[in-house]
Design an enzyme around this catalytic site. Sequence first.
Site, mmCIF file in Angstrom:
data_model
loop_
_atom_site.group_PDB
_atom_site.id
_atom_site.type_symbol
_atom_site.label_atom_id
_atom_site.label_comp_id
_atom_site.label_asym_id
_atom_site.label_seq_id
_atom_site.Cartn_x
_atom_site.Cartn_y
_atom_site.Cartn_z
ATOM 1 N N THR A 1 -6.580 4.381 6.929
ATOM 2 C CA THR A 1 -6.043 3.796 8.155
ATOM 3 C C THR A 1 -5.169 4.787 8.911
ATOM 4 O OG1 THR A 1 -4.233 2.917 6.841
ATOM 5 C CG2 THR A 1 -6.067 1.439 7.299
ATOM 6 N N GLY B 1 2.650 2.728 7.036
ATOM 7 C CA GLY B 1 4.082 2.886 7.274
ATOM 8 C C GLY B 1 4.893 1.753 6.668
ATOM 9 N N THR B 2 4.403 0.511 6.839
ATOM 10 C CA THR B 2 5.120 -0.648 6.309
ATOM 11 C C THR B 2 5.046 -0.676 4.789
ATOM 12 O OG1 THR B 2 4.418 -1.836 8.287
ATOM 13 C CG2 THR B 2 5.387 -3.138 6.528
ATOM 14 N N GLU C 1 7.189 -7.911 -22.072
ATOM 15 C CA GLU C 1 6.526 -7.363 -23.248
ATOM 16 C C GLU C 1 5.542 -6.249 -22.863
ATOM 17 O OE1 GLU C 1 4.287 -9.304 -27.062
ATOM 18 O OE2 GLU C 1 5.427 -10.641 -25.765
ATOM 19 N N ASN D 1 -8.196 2.489 -3.675
ATOM 20 C CA ASN D 1 -9.174 1.858 -2.787
ATOM 21 C C ASN D 1 -10.590 2.386 -3.001
ATOM 22 O OD1 ASN D 1 -8.281 -0.280 -1.289
ATOM 23 N ND2 ASN D 1 -7.420 0.943 0.357
ATOM 24 N N ASN E 1 -10.067 -7.243 -1.777
ATOM 25 C CA ASN E 1 -8.931 -8.064 -2.190
ATOM 26 C C ASN E 1 -9.293 -9.107 -3.234
ATOM 27 O OD1 ASN E 1 -7.033 -6.739 -0.664
ATOM 28 N ND2 ASN E 1 -7.299 -8.050 1.123
ATOM 29 N N SER F 1 0.861 -1.183 0.000
ATOM 30 C CA SER F 1 0.000 0.000 0.000
ATOM 31 C C SER F 1 0.898 1.234 0.000
ATOM 32 C CB SER F 1 -0.879 0.001 1.241
ATOM 33 O OG SER F 1 -0.073 0.244 2.378
#
Length: 324
Positions: A54, A19-20, A129, A81, A103, A15
């Site tokens: 979030t 933070g991650t 390609e 989103n 998802n 995402s």
Amino acid sequence: VDQCTGLQGFLIFHSFGGGTGSGFTSLLMERLSVDYGKKSKLEFAIYPAPQVSTAVVEPYNSILTTHTTLEQSDCAFMVDNEAIYDICRRNLDIERPTYTNLNRLIGQIVSSITASLRFDGALNVDLTEFQTNLVPYPRIHFPLVTYSPIISAEKAYHEQLSVSEITNACFEPSNQMVKCDPRHGKYMACCMLYRGDVVPKDVNAAIAAIKTKRTIQFVDWCPTGFKVGINYQPPTVVPGGDLAKVQRAVCMLSNTTAIAEAWARLDHKFDLMYAKRAFVHWYVGEGMEEGEFSEAREDLAALEKDYEEVGTDSMDGEDEGEEY
């Protein structure tokens, strides 16, 4: 990687907002560039939206990660989103979509994009390609993804959609994975990936009809060709999922200047907070410098400008470029 016989590249799912997803991905991409310089890196990046937010600092994270990964990534498929959320509500009648709903839809798109690597077809295309066809300049590597049909099992029970119907649906903004309006932009490239019960004759007819009916504007330096892939494996669905099992589907990947609208939205949100230096101390406390913010923001401004420039006609004189 050590288990692979012929490694083609990496697909990275992350995402922009968390933070991650933003920070760790940036580090990972840099490491991969160092260790596997020549291998292609494709991203599936989740673009933040107000419905499923979030963190307040999503605009910061998004701009910072885009800046650091811009040089590392060969091609990035953005998934907004908000767009996915709206599709679930509108096409699948899901009142309050959950992450699982979102998802599953994204999974279907990833499946379409990678189908040509996994199955046989008449006009098969592989990962490299796509890049060759979709990325005219290294920085302009954010194709817009559109998928059709997105219908619930109840609806599909009554109707099976023809090749021309699903092709047409790809030019409806409501089926796009990023909210923007290609009718206001120009196309640089367009790839149609069909799967299931599809023959080239139908595809050619559908595309010919689109070219006559729709006002699709390509940049003047690019031939108005549609690249087509056909894969005989029909799309599969998660049992008991939201999506109907259909005989044929199409995923369109197009490089359009309209996607710059998405950057403009994020940049604006970034500016509102950064003008007050809100929340910046948290980042500085972790060892970042304030200069990194302005550097990232300038890079994004340059990216918006790049999109503006590829869309302007190449015939214009040099002097006219001064006005912007």
